[in-house]
Each structure stands twice: as structure tokens, then as C-alpha cells.
Write an enzyme that holds these catalytic residues in place. Structure first.
Site, short mmCIF file in Angstrom:
data_model
loop_
_atom_site.label_atom_id
_atom_site.label_comp_id
_atom_site.label_asym_id
_atom_site.label_seq_id
_atom_site.Cartn_x
_atom_site.Cartn_y
_atom_site.Cartn_z
N VAL A 18 -3.60 -0.83 -40.63
CA VAL A 18 -4.26 0.46 -40.45
C VAL A 18 -3.55 1.42 -41.38
O VAL A 18 -2.33 1.38 -41.50
CB VAL A 18 -4.15 0.95 -38.99
CG1 VAL A 18 -4.93 2.24 -38.80
CG2 VAL A 18 -4.66 -0.11 -38.02
N VAL A 19 -4.32 2.24 -42.08
CA VAL A 19 -3.72 3.15 -43.06
C VAL A 19 -3.95 4.59 -42.62
O VAL A 19 -5.04 4.97 -42.19
CB VAL A 19 -4.32 2.90 -44.46
CG1 VAL A 19 -3.70 3.85 -45.49
CG2 VAL A 19 -4.10 1.45 -44.89
N LYS A 34 1.00 2.66 -44.26
CA LYS A 34 0.26 1.42 -44.02
C LYS A 34 1.00 0.65 -42.95
O LYS A 34 2.13 0.19 -43.17
CB LYS A 34 0.17 0.63 -45.33
CG LYS A 34 -0.69 -0.59 -45.22
CD LYS A 34 -1.10 -1.07 -46.58
CE LYS A 34 -2.00 -2.28 -46.46
NZ LYS A 34 -2.59 -2.63 -47.75
N ASP A 128 -3.33 -11.78 -54.70
CA ASP A 128 -4.58 -11.34 -54.07
C ASP A 128 -5.19 -10.17 -54.84
O ASP A 128 -5.59 -9.17 -54.24
CB ASP A 128 -4.34 -10.98 -52.61
CG ASP A 128 -5.64 -10.80 -51.81
OD1 ASP A 128 -6.67 -11.37 -52.22
OD2 ASP A 128 -5.61 -10.09 -50.79
P1 ADP Z 1 -7.86 -4.13 -47.39
O1 ADP Z 1 -7.47 -5.02 -46.26
O2 ADP Z 1 -9.33 -3.92 -47.52
O3 ADP Z 1 -7.15 -4.45 -48.69
P2 ADP Z 1 -5.98 -2.06 -46.81
O4 ADP Z 1 -5.45 -2.54 -45.52
O5 ADP Z 1 -5.12 -2.20 -48.02
O6 ADP Z 1 -7.40 -2.67 -47.05
O7 ADP Z 1 -6.39 -0.54 -46.69
C1 ADP Z 1 -7.45 -0.11 -45.88
C2 ADP Z 1 -8.02 1.18 -46.41
O8 ADP Z 1 -7.01 2.19 -46.40
C3 ADP Z 1 -8.43 1.08 -47.86
O9 ADP Z 1 -9.76 0.68 -48.00
C4 ADP Z 1 -8.25 2.51 -48.35
O10 ADP Z 1 -9.38 3.29 -48.01
C5 ADP Z 1 -7.08 3.02 -47.56
N1 ADP Z 1 -5.81 2.94 -48.32
C6 ADP Z 1 -5.01 1.85 -48.50
N2 ADP Z 1 -3.92 2.14 -49.24
C7 ADP Z 1 -4.02 3.45 -49.55
C8 ADP Z 1 -3.20 4.39 -50.31
N3 ADP Z 1 -2.06 4.01 -50.90
N4 ADP Z 1 -3.63 5.66 -50.42
C9 ADP Z 1 -4.78 6.05 -49.82
N5 ADP Z 1 -5.59 5.25 -49.11
C10 ADP Z 1 -5.22 3.97 -48.96
#
Ligand code: ADP
Length: 305
Positions: A18-19, A34, A128
Site C-alpha cells: 500500500v502506498v 510504501k 521486474d
Molecule cells: P504495483 O504493484 O502495481 O507495482 P506499487 O505497489 O509499486 O504498484 O504501487 C501502487 C501505486 O502506488 C502505484 O500504482 C502508484 O500509483 C503509487 N506509487 C508507487 N510508488 C510511488 C512513488 N514513489 N511516488 C508516488 N506514487 C507511487
């Protein structure tokens, strides 16, 4: 939240994490938190993943996302504090209102390869790479995200696999279940992303792992012992339908906007045999990057509105 960061709001949810948007208290700057749930690791919290990320933290590069901090919270969730980057290459590719010109593609490829070269030179594989792991800063800089994480994560549940974890960027040696993989797996993924930028649609969208092999070999030819010695001994190799290698003309027809040098570079990244694939250095020295047009400056690249 502990350690000098505030959590403001949830901005996204991925397969494992979750971000949140947050702030670093001392500097007041925006950061992304994250939170990776412990349960998603194969054997609890993976210390080697944390060590690798701590190491990456020291290796700053303008095309790799800055990892500000890493820590385990009281519930043993792994928290990554990252620079906040609101956009990614997938959003740009999918936004059909955005026009992408060849100079833009060259600029994104250059930034991707520079970031990847930096990590490979320091012994870190991504494993990935895909357009939504290529984040874009408000100034137009592309930055690789999620380095070193993929290896430590277990398989998500079946239902999620088909639409969340994408296999479209997997190299043939990964699809064949090779145990020892090399930086060449990341170069393959960049080659597929290059193709996707030119086509504006995913190049090899397999429906499942075995379909992925079929789609890949239909497009690029089936590997043989002659072209790839040892391929028939890989774990998931079994009698494959033999598709011929595409002719140069077939490739030109599939990528009508590509120059001859763009096609050469793409083919060098998409060599089926990982031993013959270009490495990041050879990619960066490729004449595609010096022929006209010059890569677009980051500030002038199209951005998601
Ligand atoms: P996924 O599993 O699709 O790779 P992530 O878990 O990395 O997705 O991230 C989920 C969502 O959080 C992303 O789609 C993005 O919208 C947001 N996000 C991830 N990292 C960042 C970041 N460094 N800055 C801003 N938003 C982010």
C-alpha cells in the site's frame, strides 16, 4: 508514524504494497511511504532484500528512484520511504490524448538504460521491469523503481496473477524456468518496453505463461539448440511449435515508424539467447542514440495532464 515521517493519505495499492503520500518532518518534502506487508515475503521479512535496498540507497543516480529510508515497523511490515513521483510510463503510454514522437522514445530509452546500467554495474538486477515501474518526475526525469524487490516476493494468489503481475516483459530464459539468470533478463524487458513505446500497445501480451512462450516465439522465432546451445535442457522446455525467425521486412512492417538503427537495437535487446543479448553498455553505445533526431530533453517530454 515513527522515524520522522507523517502519513497523509493513501495514493495507491499494488500487489504487495500500500502506498501513501507523506512528508519528511525535518525537510517538509513530499515522500511516498510504501508499506509492504510481511506476509507477502516467502519466509517472513527478507533481510537480504533489506540489505540490498540499503545498499541501493547509497548509490544515487538521476534515473533510479531515491530510497530515502528503509525500516520495519512494529507490525514487522517493511516500510520504504521513497521520493514521491506522481506519474509513470504506463500512464503516458495509455493516455491516447498524448502524442509520442520518436525523439521522446529515444529520451525515455536513454534514461531507462542509464538507470539500469548503473544498477547492473553495481551488481543489482531489477527482475521486474515494466512501464509502471518506470516512474516520471514532474521535471520529466524517468526513474527506475522497485529494484531488488522482485526476488524476495512470493507468488501472489492465482486470481491476482493474471491481471496484476504481468508476464509480458519476461525473457525466454525466465519463461523456460532457468535457475541462474543474469542482467540479460532486464535488457529483454527494456527491449519489450521499447517495442511497446513504438507500437503504443503491448508487444507480446501472453494470456498465461505457456501462451507467453507461444506469442514470443511467433513474433521472434522459436529458439533451437543451434541458436541457443543448452536451451532444450531448461526446466520448462518441451516440444515447442517451431516458428521461423521473422525476416527483416516482417519486422519493418510490424514497426513502420522505426528506423533501421532502432530496429537493430531492439533486435539486439530481444535476442532469444541471453548470451547474445546486448548488455546495457552496448545498448548505450548503440548508434541509434547518436543518429537524428536527438533525444527530447526531459523538461520537454509529454507528461500526464
Ligand atoms: P504495483 O504493484 O502495481 O507495482 P506499487 O505497489 O509499486 O504498484 O504501487 C501502487 C501505486 O502506488 C502505484 O500504482 C502508484 O500509483 C503509487 N506509487 C508507487 N510508488 C510511488 C512513488 N514513489 N511516488 C508516488 N506514487 C507511487
Amino acid at each position: 508514524m515513527s522515524s520522522g515521517y507523517t502519513k497523509e493519505k493513501k495514493v495507491g495499492e499494488g500487489t504487495y504494497a500500500v502506498v501513501y503520500l507523506g512528508k519528511q518532518v525535518v525537510t517538509g518534502r513530499d515522500i511516498a511511504i510504501k508499506e509492504i506487508k510481511t506476509g507477502t515475503f516467502k519466509d517472513g521479512l527478507d533481510m537480504s532484500a533489506i540489505r540490498e535496498m540499503k545498499y541501493l540507497q547509497e548509490l544515487k543516480h538521476e534515473n533510479v528512484i531515491e530510497l530515502v529510508d528503509v525500516f520495519a515497523d512494529k507490525d514487522k511490515n517493511l516500510n520504504l520511504i521513497l521520493e514521491f513521483l506522481p506519474s509513470d510510463l504506463e500512464m503516458i503510454i495509455n493516455d491516447k490524448k498524448i502524442m509520442i514522437i520518436p525523439a521522446d522514445i529515444k529520451s525515455w530509452m536513454l534514461m531507462t538504460l542509464r538507470g539500469l546500467h548503473h544498477c547492473h554495474r553495481n551488481g543489482i538486477l531489477h527482475r521486474d521491469l515494466k512501464p509502471n515501474n518506470l516512474l516520471i518526475s514532474p521535471e520529466g526525469y524517468l526513474k527506475l523503481a522497485d529494484f531488488g524487490l522482485a526476488r524476495s516476493l512470493g507468488h501472489p494468489n492465482e486470481k491476482l496473477t493474471s491481471n496484476v503481475v504481468t508476464r509480458w516483459y519476461r525473457s525466454p530464459e525466465l519463461l523456460f524456468g532457468a535457475q541462474h539468470y543474469s542482467p540479460a533478463i532486464d535488457v529483454w524487458a527494456v527491449g519489450i518496453i521499447f517495442a511497446e513505446l513504438m507500437l503504443r500497445t503491448p508487444y507480446l501480451p501472453g494470456k498465461d505463461d505457456s501462451d507467453q512462450l507461444v506469442v514470443t516465439f511467433q513474433a521472434l522465432g522459436t529458439p533451437t539448440e543451434e541458436k541457443w546451445p543448452g536451451v532444450s535442457h531448461l526446466p520448462h522446455y518441451n516440444n515447442l511449435t517451431v516458428f521461423p525467425e521473422p525476416s527483416r521486412q516482417e519486422l519493418r512492417n510490424r514497426f513502420p515508424a522505426a528506423t533501421e538503427l532502432a530496429l537493430d537495437l531492439m533486435c539486439g535487446m530481444l535476442s532469444l539467447n541471453p548470451n547474445n543479448r546486448l548488455d546495457t553498455k552496448a545498448c548505450l553505445l548503440h548508434p541509434y542514440f547518436t543518429e537524428s533526431p536527438e533525444p527530447t530533453e526531459p523538461e520537454k517530454l509529454p507528461q500526464k495532464s
